[in-house]
Write a protein that holds these residues in place. Structure first.
Motif, PDB file in Angstrom:
ATOM      1  N   MET A   1       0.825  -1.204   0.000  1.00 32.97           N
ATOM      2  CA  MET A   1       0.000   0.000   0.000  1.00 32.97           C
ATOM      3  C   MET A   1       0.865   1.263   0.000  1.00 32.97           C
ATOM      4  N   HIS A   2       1.939   1.254   0.746  1.00 28.81           N
ATOM      5  CA  HIS A   2       2.790   2.444   0.821  1.00 28.81           C
ATOM      6  C   HIS A   2       3.645   2.618  -0.434  1.00 28.81           C
ATOM      7  N   MET A   3       4.000   1.509  -1.095  1.00 33.81           N
ATOM      8  CA  MET A   3       4.837   1.616  -2.284  1.00 33.81           C
ATOM      9  C   MET A   3       4.034   1.940  -3.542  1.00 33.81           C
ATOM     10  N   HIS A   4       2.813   1.415  -3.630  1.00 32.31           N
ATOM     11  CA  HIS A   4       2.104   1.461  -4.897  1.00 32.31           C
ATOM     12  C   HIS A   4       0.806   2.271  -4.886  1.00 32.31           C
ATOM     13  N   VAL A   5       0.322   2.658  -3.730  1.00 29.59           N
ATOM     14  CA  VAL A   5      -0.869   3.513  -3.672  1.00 29.59           C
ATOM     15  C   VAL A   5      -0.388   4.932  -3.388  1.00 29.59           C
ATOM     16  N   LYS A   6      -0.477   5.783  -4.374  1.00 29.66           N
ATOM     17  CA  LYS A   6       0.070   7.131  -4.271  1.00 29.66           C
ATOM     18  C   LYS A   6      -1.039   8.157  -3.996  1.00 29.66           C
ATOM     19  N   GLY A   7      -0.626   9.279  -3.445  1.00 29.27           N
ATOM     20  CA  GLY A   7      -1.537  10.415  -3.285  1.00 29.27           C
ATOM     21  C   GLY A   7      -2.411  10.392  -2.056  1.00 29.27           C
ATOM     22  N   LEU A   8      -2.230   9.406  -1.176  1.00 31.57           N
ATOM     23  CA  LEU A   8      -3.021   9.328   0.049  1.00 31.57           C
ATOM     24  C   LEU A   8      -2.109   9.511   1.255  1.00 31.57           C
ATOM     25  N   PRO A   9      -2.609  10.124   2.332  1.00 31.41           N
ATOM     26  CA  PRO A   9      -1.809  10.246   3.551  1.00 31.41           C
ATOM     27  C   PRO A   9      -1.414   8.868   4.086  1.00 31.41           C
ATOM     28  N   ALA A  10      -0.292   8.807   4.784  1.00 27.92           N
ATOM     29  CA  ALA A  10       0.232   7.537   5.285  1.00 27.92           C
ATOM     30  C   ALA A  10      -0.774   6.824   6.173  1.00 27.92           C
ATOM     31  N   ILE A  11      -1.489   7.591   7.016  1.00 28.24           N
ATOM     32  CA  ILE A  11      -2.440   6.957   7.939  1.00 28.24           C
ATOM     33  C   ILE A  11      -3.595   6.314   7.179  1.00 28.24           C
ATOM     34  N   ILE A  12      -4.013   6.924   6.064  1.00 31.70           N
ATOM     35  CA  ILE A  12      -5.081   6.337   5.252  1.00 31.70           C
ATOM     36  C   ILE A  12      -4.609   5.039   4.618  1.00 31.70           C
ATOM     37  N   ARG A  13      -3.349   5.013   4.161  1.00 27.91           N
ATOM     38  CA  ARG A  13      -2.811   3.796   3.565  1.00 27.91           C
ATOM     39  C   ARG A  13      -2.654   2.689   4.616  1.00 27.91           C
ATOM     40  N   ASP A  14      -2.344   3.085   5.846  1.00 20.89           N
ATOM     41  CA  ASP A  14      -2.258   2.082   6.914  1.00 20.89           C
ATOM     42  C   ASP A  14      -3.635   1.463   7.192  1.00 20.89           C
ATOM     43  N   VAL A  15      -4.648   2.310   7.246  1.00 16.13           N
ATOM     44  CA  VAL A  15      -6.012   1.802   7.472  1.00 16.13           C
ATOM     45  C   VAL A  15      -6.454   0.930   6.294  1.00 16.13           C
ATOM     46  N   LEU A  16      -6.148   1.386   5.084  1.00 11.63           N
ATOM     47  CA  LEU A  16      -6.505   0.609   3.899  1.00 11.63           C
ATOM     48  C   LEU A  16      -5.828  -0.754   3.927  1.00 11.63           C
ATOM     49  N   ALA A  17      -4.581  -0.799   4.398  1.00 19.05           N
ATOM     50  CA  ALA A  17      -3.848  -2.065   4.473  1.00 19.05           C
ATOM     51  C   ALA A  17      -4.573  -3.062   5.370  1.00 19.05           C
ATOM     52  N   ILE A  18      -5.160  -2.587   6.453  1.00 12.62           N
ATOM     53  CA  ILE A  18      -5.893  -3.474   7.361  1.00 12.62           C
ATOM     54  C   ILE A  18      -7.068  -4.130   6.637  1.00 12.62           C
ATOM     55  N   PHE A  19      -7.814  -3.334   5.876  1.00 14.18           N
ATOM     56  CA  PHE A  19      -8.982  -3.871   5.180  1.00 14.18           C
ATOM     57  C   PHE A  19      -8.566  -4.806   4.039  1.00 14.18           C
ATOM     58  N   VAL A  20      -7.471  -4.480   3.351  1.00 16.18           N
ATOM     59  CA  VAL A  20      -6.980  -5.372   2.292  1.00 16.18           C
ATOM     60  C   VAL A  20      -6.511  -6.688   2.897  1.00 16.18           C
ATOM     61  N   TYR A  21      -5.815  -6.598   4.011  1.00 13.98           N
ATOM     62  CA  TYR A  21      -5.325  -7.799   4.699  1.00 13.98           C
ATOM     63  C   TYR A  21      -6.492  -8.707   5.110  1.00 13.98           C
ATOM     64  N   VAL A  22      -7.535  -8.116   5.690  1.00  9.72           N
ATOM     65  CA  VAL A  22      -8.706  -8.903   6.101  1.00  9.72           C
ATOM     66  C   VAL A  22      -9.354  -9.561   4.882  1.00  9.72           C
ATOM     67  N   ALA A  23      -9.486  -8.796   3.800  1.00  9.06           N
ATOM     68  CA  ALA A  23     -10.110  -9.349   2.598  1.00  9.06           C
ATOM     69  C   ALA A  23      -9.291 -10.503   2.024  1.00  9.06           C
ATOM     70  N   LEU A  24      -7.970 -10.369   2.032  1.00 14.26           N
ATOM     71  CA  LEU A  24      -7.111 -11.436   1.510  1.00 14.26           C
ATOM     72  C   LEU A  24      -7.209 -12.703   2.348  1.00 14.26           C
ATOM     73  N   THR A  25      -7.174 -12.545   3.670  1.00 15.14           N
ATOM     74  CA  THR A  25      -7.239 -13.729   4.528  1.00 15.14           C
ATOM     75  C   THR A  25      -8.603 -14.404   4.427  1.00 15.14           C
ATOM     76  N   LEU A  26      -9.667 -13.616   4.231  1.00 17.19           N
ATOM     77  CA  LEU A  26     -10.985 -14.218   4.043  1.00 17.19           C
ATOM     78  C   LEU A  26     -11.073 -14.952   2.707  1.00 17.19           C
ATOM     79  N   ARG A  27     -10.459 -14.391   1.677  1.00 13.41           N
ATOM     80  CA  ARG A  27     -10.465 -15.040   0.369  1.00 13.41           C
ATOM     81  C   ARG A  27      -9.760 -16.397   0.420  1.00 13.41           C
ATOM     82  N   ARG A  28      -8.668 -16.448   1.163  1.00  9.12           N
ATOM     83  CA  ARG A  28      -7.842 -17.645   1.169  1.00  9.12           C
ATOM     84  C   ARG A  28      -8.016 -18.498   2.424  1.00  9.12           C
TER      85      ARG A  28
END
Length: 371
Positions: A262-289
């Motif tokens: 999220m920090h390397m490839h999602v540009k234009g968002l504040p760091a804290i927003i990318r950290d929060v987004l990472a949590i939701f992406v992580y949850v979605a990935l673990t649920l998928r798999r």
């Protein structure tokens, strides 16, 4: 009570009730905004997790009997300099080496419908009469490719291993190459370790090798670390399927990898927003798999000892940051070794420093044989 006092009390009561009403309304607005944010982050997490599971370079075969002739975002990354081949053939066409098609069951974790893994067994030149070893180097290196690729990613490494005297088993993970799959994408720390332990057991118990080294790159490296540190850790020394590990640019763990993406490839968002987004992406990935109960490589890497471990990493890796390799190496126990290549990008260790790679890998193989 005078009329003036009563009027004052009534005015105060209206003001207080008005304040409570405003506060209640504000709390409703805040709750609505929070629910909306959670909903939006959940949608974004689901969408991004879908892209991470099936990135542009992923090409899954649905019940195909043939490896793909072309790979997305290939850019010659499988190229074999020694023979000037593109690495998209087979051991015979690209390396003039005989090989045997092999098939074995998926390990303890398999996506619904998946039963078989497939690969190539390349016997060393010291083998004669089929699969019977003729030399003391009764050693097989089992190699797992990275996400979105297939067994051919490591054809370029085979000549070095053949020169050493080792046999090689290259195989396709689930949902990759011509192993069972339904184009469901990269495992993301789910089936990689399971596939690797199954392949190593096949080499040890079915092909009858005495020593097995698990080797992988990227998610394949995570699979090698997980297979040795988790699936094979509880076995006694005599019953272990894995005797050494080579991990190229391995990711440290699921959430750490997602957050760094999220920090390397999602540009234009504040760091804290990318950290929060990472949590939701992580949850979605673990649920998928369904991989939440599986440990990260960082949680089990110490279980690999006393088996030899080699970690290699490109210092300019833009997919799995160099820090992942450093921190995994620091957490690992002896015997361990490392190779940090200054100009190498992701999975390009051998391309940038073939001599250094050969030296380190052969030293690990020596250690495995001597144990």
């Amino acid at each position: 009570m005078s009329a003036t006092t009563a009027l004052s009390l009534f005015r105060d009561l209206l003001q207080n009730n008005g304040t409570f009403a405003v506060l209640n309304r504000m709390s409703d607005v805040v709750a609505f905004l929070l629910i909306s944010l959670v909903f939006l982050f959940s949608l974004a997490g689901a969408a991004i997790s879908g892209m991470l599971v099936r990135p542009t370079f992923y090409l899954g075969n649905r019940k195909s009997k043939h490896l793909a002739k072309k790979l997305p975002d290939y850019n010659g990354s499988f190229g074999i300099k020694k023979t000037r081949k593109d690495g998209l053939g087979n051991p015979k066409t690209d390396l003039n080496l005989e090989y045997i098609d092999v098939e074995f069951p998926c390990g303890p974790i398999a996506l619904p419908g998946n039963q078989k893994l497939r690969g190539w067994f390349i016997p060393s030149t010291s083998y004669k009469n089929g699969l019977q070893p003729e030399t003391k180097k009764d050693l097989c290196v089992v190699i797992c490719h990275g996400g979105g690729r297939d067994r051919r990613q490591h054809l370029r490494h085979v000549p070095v291993l053949m020169k050493y005297g080792a046999s090689v088993l290259l195989f396709d993970k689930q949902e990759h190459g011509i192993s069972d799959g339904n184009k469901r994408g990269i495992g993301w720390f789910s089936y990689e370790g399971s596939d690797m332990i199954s392949a190593c057991k096949h080499a040890k118990w079915e092909l009858n090798f005495h020593k097995i080294v698990a080797m992988g790159t990227s998610f394949g490296a995570a699979g090698a670390l997980t297979a040795a540190g988790h699936f094979d850790a509880s076995s006694s020394d005599n019953n272990r399927a894995i005797d050494g590990v080579i991990a190229e640019n391995p990711p440290y763990g699921r959430f750490r990898f997602v957050r760094d993406c999220m920090h390397m490839h999602v540009k234009g968002l504040p760091a804290i927003i990318r950290d929060v987004l990472a949590i939701f992406v992580y949850v979605a990935l673990t649920l998928r798999r369904g991989s939440l109960i599986l440990p990260d490589p960082s949680e089990t890497i110490q279980n690999i000892a006393p088996r030899p471990l080699l970690i290699t990493h490109g210092m300019k890796d833009t997919i799995v940051p160099f820090e992942h390799g450093i921190e995994l190496y620091e957490q690992a126990l002896d015997p361990k070794d490392c190779l940090w290549v200054p100009d190498a990008l992701h999975t390009q260790i051998f391309d940038h420093d073939p001599d250094g790679w050969e030296q380190k890998v052969c030293a690990l193989l020596d250690s495995v044989i001597e144990q």
